[in-house]
Design a protein around this motif. Structure first.
Motif, PDB file in Angstrom:
ATOM      1  N   ILE A 130       0.863  -1.196   0.000  1.00  0.00           N
ATOM      2  CA  ILE A 130       0.000   0.000   0.000  1.00  0.00           C
ATOM      3  C   ILE A 130       0.892   1.236   0.000  1.00  0.00           C
ATOM      4  CG2 ILE A 130      -1.716   1.318   1.331  1.00  0.00           C
ATOM      5  CD1 ILE A 130      -2.530  -1.426   2.607  1.00  0.00           C
ATOM      6  N   LYS A 131       0.687   2.106  -1.001  1.00  0.00           N
ATOM      7  CA  LYS A 131       1.466   3.347  -1.048  1.00  0.00           C
ATOM      8  C   LYS A 131       0.533   4.503  -0.718  1.00  0.00           C
ATOM      9  CE  LYS A 131       4.909   2.052  -4.459  1.00  0.00           C
ATOM     10  NZ  LYS A 131       4.695   1.582  -5.811  1.00  0.00           N
ATOM     11  N   VAL A 132       0.956   5.350   0.203  1.00  0.00           N
ATOM     12  CA  VAL A 132       0.118   6.510   0.523  1.00  0.00           C
ATOM     13  C   VAL A 132       0.864   7.773   0.125  1.00  0.00           C
ATOM     14  CG1 VAL A 132      -1.153   7.729   2.325  1.00  0.00           C
ATOM     15  CG2 VAL A 132      -0.854   5.255   2.503  1.00  0.00           C
ATOM     16  N   ASP A 133       0.195   8.626  -0.650  1.00  0.00           N
ATOM     17  CA  ASP A 133       0.782   9.905  -1.045  1.00  0.00           C
ATOM     18  C   ASP A 133       0.519  10.892   0.095  1.00  0.00           C
ATOM     19  OD1 ASP A 133       1.442  12.340  -2.125  1.00  0.00           O
ATOM     20  OD2 ASP A 133       0.590  11.898  -4.101  1.00  0.00           O
ATOM     21  N   SER A 134       1.473  10.971   1.025  1.00  0.00           N
ATOM     22  CA  SER A 134       1.233  11.783   2.221  1.00  0.00           C
ATOM     23  C   SER A 134       1.137  13.276   1.883  1.00  0.00           C
ATOM     24  CB  SER A 134       2.307  11.538   3.278  1.00  0.00           C
ATOM     25  OG  SER A 134       3.569  11.803   2.749  1.00  0.00           O
ATOM     26  N   GLY A 135       1.845  13.694   0.825  1.00  0.00           N
ATOM     27  CA  GLY A 135       1.782  15.095   0.410  1.00  0.00           C
ATOM     28  C   GLY A 135       0.376  15.452  -0.061  1.00  0.00           C
ATOM     29  N   LEU A 136      -0.201  14.567  -0.856  1.00  0.00           N
ATOM     30  CA  LEU A 136      -1.555  14.814  -1.366  1.00  0.00           C
ATOM     31  C   LEU A 136      -2.562  14.785  -0.222  1.00  0.00           C
ATOM     32  CD1 LEU A 136      -3.350  15.235  -3.845  1.00  0.00           C
ATOM     33  CD2 LEU A 136      -3.524  12.745  -4.061  1.00  0.00           C
ATOM     34  N   LEU A 137      -2.363  13.833   0.691  1.00  0.00           N
ATOM     35  CA  LEU A 137      -3.274  13.728   1.844  1.00  0.00           C
ATOM     36  C   LEU A 137      -3.215  15.013   2.683  1.00  0.00           C
ATOM     37  CD1 LEU A 137      -5.233  11.789   3.300  1.00  0.00           C
ATOM     38  CD2 LEU A 137      -3.276  10.955   4.635  1.00  0.00           C
ATOM     39  N   ALA A 138      -2.001  15.519   2.879  1.00  0.00           N
ATOM     40  CA  ALA A 138      -1.838  16.751   3.665  1.00  0.00           C
ATOM     41  C   ALA A 138      -2.528  17.921   2.963  1.00  0.00           C
ATOM     42  CB  ALA A 138      -0.351  17.054   3.854  1.00  0.00           C
ATOM     43  N   LYS A 139      -2.413  17.933   1.638  1.00  0.00           N
ATOM     44  CA  LYS A 139      -3.037  19.009   0.872  1.00  0.00           C
ATOM     45  C   LYS A 139      -4.560  18.932   1.005  1.00  0.00           C
ATOM     46  CE  LYS A 139      -2.238  20.975  -3.619  1.00  0.00           C
ATOM     47  NZ  LYS A 139      -1.872  20.644  -4.987  1.00  0.00           N
ATOM     48  N   LYS A 140      -5.081  17.713   0.893  1.00  0.00           N
ATOM     49  CA  LYS A 140      -6.544  17.539   0.964  1.00  0.00           C
ATOM     50  C   LYS A 140      -7.075  17.847   2.358  1.00  0.00           C
ATOM     51  CE  LYS A 140      -7.527  14.986  -2.998  1.00  0.00           C
ATOM     52  NZ  LYS A 140      -8.665  14.885  -3.814  1.00  0.00           N
ATOM     53  N   LEU A 141      -6.354  17.388   3.382  1.00  0.00           N
ATOM     54  CA  LEU A 141      -6.835  17.599   4.754  1.00  0.00           C
ATOM     55  C   LEU A 141      -6.523  19.003   5.249  1.00  0.00           C
ATOM     56  CD1 LEU A 141      -5.875  14.195   6.454  1.00  0.00           C
ATOM     57  CD2 LEU A 141      -8.121  14.903   5.609  1.00  0.00           C
ATOM     58  N   GLY A 142      -5.527  19.631   4.647  1.00  0.00           N
ATOM     59  CA  GLY A 142      -5.165  20.999   5.037  1.00  0.00           C
ATOM     60  C   GLY A 142      -4.351  21.080   6.313  1.00  0.00           C
ATOM     61  N   VAL A 143      -3.804  19.959   6.748  1.00  0.00           N
ATOM     62  CA  VAL A 143      -2.938  19.926   7.945  1.00  0.00           C
ATOM     63  C   VAL A 143      -1.744  19.007   7.648  1.00  0.00           C
ATOM     64  CG1 VAL A 143      -4.816  20.338   9.607  1.00  0.00           C
ATOM     65  CG2 VAL A 143      -4.227  17.985   8.989  1.00  0.00           C
TER      66      VAL A 143
END
Ligand SMILES: Nc1nc2c(ncn2[C@@H]2O[C@H](COP(=O)(O)OP(=O)(O)OP(=O)(O)O)[C@@H](O)[C@H]2O)c(=O)[nH]1
Ligand SMILES: [Mg+2]
Length: 235
Positions: A130-143
């Motif tokens: 499982i690969k998670v794009d943490s940068g994209l997740l941070a952008k979407k969540l805003g934190v």
């Protein structure tokens, strides 16, 4: 020598079994104690750690799937975030089942903006492909989102740096807020005005409005208790 010591409070929230206590232990080592939350048979663990010139108290909140009033665990976790207002709330999520974990993360983001998401068990996720794009997740969540493996002490330094930056106001956040259907949004707006007039800006009025619309009697009770205490202190 002048040592500029601050005291900041950090809360650890998250679903059960996501590694909150592992992270708590990694940060605090032996500087911790456990007891019960006043009036509740829910274990409370708090501890201390320092990083560079700051000292932090960290509270290991009970693991929950949501923050309504379904159980003593949920009430304890929710009341701490709302009423004790930690400087930073760390939401520990399981990188191997992100979708399920997002429910709680989004609820916390409705309550406070000072959030860092700890994307834990990243070692397990990698093992499972499982690969998670943490940068994209941070952008979407805003934190901020920090990839971690608490058990292997991976990501701790990045986390500490981010906590430090956040408590000193050096992180800009735009927490993702769920937009509800128009009728609900209208009711939220109406209620929010009254809530602000009653409790001021010290509590998250949008979140309280949502809970009241949901008929959360236990929250109303906690809120009344807090306001009564505040008034008795002011008299
Ligand atoms: N592989 C792996 N296992 C981890 C990691 N972090 C924690 N664990 C393991 O996950 C299990 C649960 O960890 P805990 O720290 O007890 O989880 P918790 O969130 O405190 O659980 P509750 O208190 O029940 O909510 C333990 O067996 C830990 O050793 C990690 O980064 N990688
Ligand atoms: Mg635990």
């Amino acid at each position: 020598m002048c040592v500029n010591t601050h005291n900041f409070r950090i809360a650890l929230a998250g679903n059960p079994n996501t590694g909150k206590s592992t992270l708590f232990n990694a940060l605090t080592g032996m500087n911790q104690h456990t007891g019960n939350w006043p009036g509740k048979t829910v274990e409370q663990a708090s501890g201390y750690f320092s990083y560079e010139r700051d000292t932090y108290e960290i509270i290991d909140l009970p693991g929950t799937y949501s923050l309504y009033s379904n159980s003593a665990d949920e009430e304890v976790a929710r009341d701490y975030i709302i009423f004790e207002k930690p400087d930073v709330t760390l939401v520990v999520v399981d990188a191997t089942s992100l979708e399920r974990n997002m429910n709680l993360a989004l609820q916390v983001l409705e309550m406070t903006s000072s959030v860092i998401v700890c994307l834990n068990l990243i070692d397990e996720a990698t093992k499972k492909g499982i690969k998670v794009d943490s940068g994209l997740l941070a952008k979407k969540l805003g934190v901020p989102v920090i990839k971690m493996s608490a058990r292997n002490k991976v990501g701790l330094d990045q986390l500490l740096k981010k906590i430090q930056a956040m408590v000193h106001g050096n992180v800009s956040v735009h927490p993702y807020r769920v937009t509800y259907p128009p009728l609900i949004e209208k009711q939220i707006a109406e209620l929010e005005a009254d809530i602000k007039a009653t409790v001021g800006n010290s509590y998250p009025s949008r979140w309280i409005a949502l809970r009241l619309l949901d008929g959360d009697e236990a929250l109303l009770h906690s809120l009344k208790e807090r306001l009564a205490k505040k008034e008795s202190v002011m008299v």
